[in-house]
Structure formats: structure tokens, C-alpha cells
Design a protein around this motif. Structure first.
Motif, short mmCIF file in Angstrom:
data_model
loop_
_atom_site.label_atom_id
_atom_site.label_comp_id
_atom_site.label_asym_id
_atom_site.label_seq_id
_atom_site.Cartn_x
_atom_site.Cartn_y
_atom_site.Cartn_z
N ASN A 1 0.94 -1.15 -0.17
CA ASN A 1 0.23 0.06 -0.02
C ASN A 1 0.98 1.17 0.12
N THR B 1 2.02 0.48 12.67
CA THR B 1 1.33 1.08 13.72
C THR B 1 2.40 1.87 14.68
N GLN C 1 -16.18 -4.87 16.77
CA GLN C 1 -15.16 -3.54 16.54
C GLN C 1 -13.80 -3.73 15.72
N THR C 2 -13.51 -2.77 15.09
CA THR C 2 -12.12 -2.73 14.24
C THR C 2 -10.96 -2.75 15.26
N ARG D 1 -8.80 -0.64 15.38
CA ARG D 1 -8.37 0.55 15.88
C ARG D 1 -9.28 1.14 16.85
N ASP D 2 -10.59 0.61 16.76
CA ASP D 2 -11.73 1.26 17.76
C ASP D 2 -11.74 0.35 19.05
N GLY E 1 -6.80 -6.04 3.42
CA GLY E 1 -6.70 -4.58 4.07
C GLY E 1 -5.91 -4.36 5.32
N ARG E 2 -5.81 -3.08 5.74
CA ARG E 2 -4.99 -2.59 6.90
C ARG E 2 -5.31 -3.14 7.98
N GLY F 1 -5.56 -2.08 11.21
CA GLY F 1 -6.17 -1.53 11.88
C GLY F 1 -7.74 -1.31 11.69
N ASP F 2 -8.08 -1.69 10.15
CA ASP F 2 -9.37 -1.56 9.75
C ASP F 2 -10.35 -3.07 9.80
N ILE F 3 -9.62 -4.01 10.42
CA ILE F 3 -10.15 -5.27 10.51
C ILE F 3 -11.00 -5.48 11.71
N THR F 4 -12.37 -5.93 11.21
CA THR F 4 -13.24 -5.88 12.38
C THR F 4 -13.28 -7.65 13.05
#
Length: 589
Positions: A250, A293, A322-323, A325-326, A349-350, A352-355
């Protein structure tokens, strides 16, 4: 010979036989032999314990701590990348080892040199996909060959020089042995490179052949000013990593899904990898790669004290849905998620975006307390700390390198003994937080240290009972031989003793015999003494013939006969080369 001498010989022969025909751990077999000799009254308790107080053995133990600091700070990985490179074949890898190891061992004692380089070579073998068993015996042999080339290359040379001075002769200068040692070493190196691949065991191919259902997805960042910027994927060594592979890149929001070997890396590139947990740990050590990160740099505990851990998200966890990140892992758990595994599924995907879903396995960098705190909590189950080294402390890399260079300098110039230099360097690695106490303890190989100490005990038994002297005296009781034949006999006896006792003990036993033989023929003592120095170090046919052989014995997964197969021909070749060259360089008259 006395009954005790025959007992010492019999037990030593039994140890050799057990090493040759069984798969029992070498340190257990050798220590067992020492125990038998102690029970038989051949060795006193002081004799048994003397090996554990041996300066060389303690030096090796201290160097394990130095190596731990070099590993955790990333210095070993950097040196491996810069000096050893990425050869494509076993022959290329062995050749890459030759010059730096031979040159270094000519000026540094070869035992601590191998202790420092052994973990480097093991890690290197994984990255170039060459079995470590094809490299570790060559590492030990090349270090021994290099030690033949100068007075300070091996302790044996210094011992013989000291005996020479005690006898009233002039001592030797640094390079007096070089005209003999260098050509002999080159002969040995040539044999090793030509026949090594055929005579060494191939071992297991690479870690990549091992399957693991937990395939983690990990995101790493190319450091802006790191050594990987401007290199292609192939040049950076990211094309054929063991147990892990590059999925996508990326770059400033642009996704490059099919990454070719010629793709040039740029600072700030986010690289997404998939692979097994051990390979994910190894990725952390590659110079020029950092966790994607920045949360790892905000954790409360110092990085040197942190650990890698695995935790599985429970079905009742508040994290589900939740992701990452969250999920606020840093503030809630004092942990950072570095990788995720989901039932063998490749997650795009990144990170931090993984749910998160129930059953997701998380690879975490965290404080040691996390494991105990969360083991019985509701958010995770199967929480465990990973064995092995913790997160790298690259910010201490310059400190660790300075400690290494300082240790080498003070030892090379004789300002401190190698033991003193290693102890000071190990203490500095801990005091400057280049490695943690736990990492240092984990890197000390107790089985190797026991094997070395016990082997010294066997040698002490042969020396103390007079068995070694009796062997030498009986073989030399031959009338009507020429000085050249006598030289060959002296070398052969010393070589046999070196394979049975320590190299220094063999030199001490044979020195007066060599001097007396020269006087008997009324010829120069130099060809005898110089050949003695070569013979006392050049024992390749058994793992207990030299300390460095014992060090690589277990690490390479070798068996006793592996040393015999390649070492016996080397013994004979160097025997012939030394006896042929010594009288030409140092004439009898």
C-alpha cells in the motif's frame, strides 16, 4: 599402563561409541562418561568441577549474553544483511563465510568468534533457504583454519609459544607461523568448498515446508531512511522469506496487489505479509522494517521488557464487531495488535481496519503482565506468551555495536583477557538495556556449556592417568626413522590426542616429546614445533576435538558420524600438507 589409564581409555571409547550409534543428547553422553570416571575413582570431585570453572567455557557463556544484545537490537540482522548477502546456493553461502571468518579468526580467538557467529548463521540459513547443517560445520572448520594463520588465532598457539619460552628458546612473533599455517589453511578450505556439499548432511530444507493453520496477516512499514529504500523486493530479500510471503503493498493509498520481484521499495510503503507465527516474529528483526502502527512506541513499559503474545478473541468479548483501531488496545490492555489470524483465511486490508470476530487469533506486543491479567478475563481465551526473543530494541543498536567493537579491540590488543572482555560486554548489554534479563537467560545454552565442561573432564582423565603419554611414547618407539618420518609420527600422534583430549592438553603432552625428537636427530626444532601447533588445533574428525565443533554439534542437528565423514579426510589431508610443507618453510638444518 595402569588400571586407571585403561579405565579412562575404555570410558572415552565408550563415549565415542554412544555418540556414534545413538541419538542421545551429546551433553548427556559426555557427562555420563565423566560420572562413570568419577565413580571409578579416576576423577576426583575437583577434576570433575574443573571443567565447569574453565575460562573458555565461562567465556562462551558470557558471549551468549553479548549475542542476545546484538540479536535484540537488530545488529546481527544488519551484519548478516550487509556482510553475508543472499547467495543462491550452499556453495555460495559457504564461500561467503570463508573470507570474513578466516580473517577474523586469525586475530580473534576462534571459540568466542564462533559463539558470536553461530546464531547469525542459523538466522541467515533461514533467509537464504539453505539448511543450517550445510553451514555450521563449515563455520567451525573455517574458524579453526583461520586460527592457524597467526600466533594469536588460537589459544593452542599461545600455549606452545609459552612452552617454547619456558624451554629457554626465543618466543615467536605474530606471523612466524603464517608461512606454514596459511597454505595449510587454504588446502583445508579448498577441500571444504569442493566436497562439503557432498559430505555434509543436507538436513531439513527450510521452515517454509512446515504448515501451520494459523496464517497471520501482518502489516509492516518501510522506514523512510532505512536500508531498504531504493531496493527492489528481490534485492531487499523479501521475495523468498521462509514461512511468510508478501501479499501486497500500500503506497500512499494506492494498492499494489501483485508484487513483482523488481518492484522498488519507497519510504513509507506499507507491506502486508501472511505467514506463520515464527516467521512473523522474524520479520520484526529485518533492518529497515518497522511495525506499521506507531502505537508500539506509546506503550507504557520499555520495549526491552515487552513480550510477544497470542490471544484468541472470545465469543463474549466486547471487542467483537469492532475494528482493531476502535478496540483501543493500547489504552485498555497496554498492548498493540501486530497481526491477525482467522481460520486460515487471508484477511485483506490494513490491520487497523480489520473487524474482529469470535475466534480471531491476535499477535500482540505487550507488557509481560498482560498474559496473567487477561488469562482468566472475559475478552480473551488461550492467552499465552511466545517463547523466543521479545520485540527488537533498534534504538539501542548503536550502543550494542559499540559494545561489540569495544570488546573486540580490548581483547585483540591484550588490554583485557577474552574472558574479562566478554564479561564486561555482557554486563554492559544488560545495563544499557540492549537486552532484557529474560532474553539473556533464554539465550544461554546450558546443554552446550555442560558438553564443553564434561569434554574437558574426559581429557583431564586421559592426561592425569598417563594414558595419553603412554599412547605417544609407544608410537614413537620406532628405530631407524628419518626426521621427516618422525615429524609425520609426531603430527599423527598429536592429531589423535587432539580428537580425544583438548587441543591445549595435546599440545602440552606432545611439546617435550617433539623437542626431544629434534634433539635426538640433531635438527632444528622449528619444523616439529610449528607442525605441533597445526596438529593440536586441526582436529576435525570428532565433535569433541575442538570446542567450536561441540558448539555447532547440537545447533546443526548433527550426528557423530557427520563429523567423521567430512573431518577424517580433512585430518589426513592437513596431515599430509603440513608434513610436506613444514620442512620446506622451516628446514631441518
Amino acid at each position: 599402563m595402569t588400571t586407571e589409564a585403561w579405565t579412562a581409555l575404555g570410558v572415552t571409547a565408550g563415549v565415542f561409541a554412544f555418540l556414534a550409534v545413538t541419538r542421545i543428547a551429546p551433553y548427556l553422553v559426555i557427562m555420563g562418561g565423566v560420572v562413570v570416571l568419577s565413580l571409578a575413582g579416576v576423577l576426583s570431585p575437583a577434576d570433575v568441577l574443573a571443567g565447569f570453572a574453565n575460562e573458555g567455557m565461562i567465556t562462551v557463556a558470557a558471549l551468549f549474553i553479548v549475542v542476545a544484545g546484538l540479536k535484540q537490537t537488530g545488529v546481527l540482522a544488519y551484519l548478516m544483511q550487509r556482510v553475508l548477502g543472499r547467495p543462491q546456493t550452499a556453495l555460495g553461502a559457504q564461500a561467503r563465510l570463508a573470507l570474513p571468518v578466516m580473517t577474523s579468526s586469525a586475530f580473534l580467538n576462534n571459540t568466542p568468534l564462533v559463539a558470536m557467529l553461530m546464531p547469525v548463521v542459523v538466522e541467515w540459513s533461514k533467509t537464504i533457504r539453505v539448511s543450517a547443517s550445510l553451514l555450521l560445520i563449515p563455520l567451525s572448520y573455517i574458524a579453526v583454519l583461520g586460527g592457524l594463520c597467526s600466533l594469536i588465532g588460537t589459544s593452542t598457539n599461545l600455549v606452545v609459544n609459552g612452552l617454547l619460552i619456558q624451554s629457554g628458546r626465543d618466543g615467536m612473533s605474530l606471523f612466524d607461523i603464517t608461512p606454514l599455517g596459511l597454505p595449510v589453511a587454504l588446502v583445508g578450505l579448498g577441500f571444504l568448498l569442493i566436497f562439503g556439499r557432498k559430505l555434509l548432511p543436507a538436513g531439513r530444507a527450510a521452515a517454509a515446508t512446515i504448515t501451520d493453520p494459523r496464517e497471520y496477516t501482518l502489516e509492516m512499514l518501510v522506514s523512510e531512511r532505512g536500508p531498504l529504500v531504493g531496493k527492489s523486493i528481490q534485492q531487499a530479500g523479501l521475495r523468498h522469506l521462509a514461512g511468510v510471503y508478501l501479499i501486497e503493498v500500500n503506497r500512499q493509498g494506492q494498492l499494489i496487489p501483485a508484487v513483482g520481484p523488481d518492484e522498488v521499495l519507497q519510504g513509507g510503503d506499507h507491506l502486508v505479509f501472511a505467514g506463520m507465527v515464527d516467521a512473523i516474529v522474524d520479520l520484526q528483526k529485518i533492518p529497515g522494517l518497522a511495525p506499521a502502527t506507531n502505537q508500539v512506541f506509546k506503550l507504557e513499559s520499555p520495549r526491552v521488557d515487552r513480550v510477544f503474545a497470542e490471544a484468541v478473541v472470545s465469543g463474549t468479548s466486547s471487542l467483537v464487531g469492532q475494528t482493531i483501531r476502535d478496540g483501543r488496545f493500547r489504552t485498555r490492555f497496554n498492548a498493540v495488535v501486530l497481526a491477525v489470524a482467522r481460520n486460515g483465511e487471508r484477511i485483506r486490508g490494513r490491520i487497523g481496519d480489520i473487524t474482529l470476530r469470535p475466534g480471531d487469533a491476535l499477535f500482540l506486543e505487550t507488557a509481560p503482565a498482560f498474559v496473567e491479567q487477561q488469562r482468566n478475563a472475559g475478552d480473551f481465551y488461550l492467552v499465552s506468551k511466545l517463547d523466543g526473543d521479545g520485540p527488537p530494541t533498534r534504538e539501542r543498536a548503536s550502543v550494542a555495536l559499540a559494545i561489540l567493537v569495544g570488546m573486540i579491540i580490548v581483547a585483540a590488543f591484550g588490554w583485557l583477557t577474552m574472558l574479562q572482555a566478554a564479561l564486561v560486554a555482557g554486563a554492559l548489554m544488560l545495563l544499557t538495556r540492549c537486552c532484557s534479563e529474560e532474553t539473556a537467560r533464554r539465550n544461554i545454552d546450558l546443554s552446550l556449556l555442560i558438553a564443553i565442561a564434561a569434554a574437558l573432564g574426559l581429557g583431564r582423565a586421559l592426561e592425569k592417568t598417563g594414558a595419553a603419554q603412554a599412547i605417544a611414547g609407544n608410537l614413537l618407539a620406532i628405530d631407524g626413522v628419518s626426521p621427516w618420518v618422525a615429524l609425520a609420527i609426531i603430527y599423527g600422534i598429536t592429531m589423535v590426542l587432539t580428537e580425544m583430549v583438548t587441543n591445549n592438553a595435546a599440545a602440552v603432552i606432545m611439546f617435550p616429546i617433539a623437542m626431544a625428537t629434534a634433539n635426538q636427530f640433531d635438527v632444528s626444532y622449528l619444523p616439529f614445533v610449528m607442525s605441533l601447533m597445526i596438529a593440536a588445533s586441526a582436529g576435525f574428525a570428532t565433535p569433541i576435538g575442538y570446542q567450536t565443533h561441540l558448539m555447532v554439534y547440537g545447533a546443526g542437528g548433527y550426528r557423530f558420524m557427520d563429523f567423521v565423514r567430512i573431518g577424517a579426510p580433512m585430518d589426513l589431508l592437513l596431515w599430509a600438507a603440513t608434513v610436506a610443507v613444514a620442512p620446506l618453510v622451516f628446514p631441518f638444518s
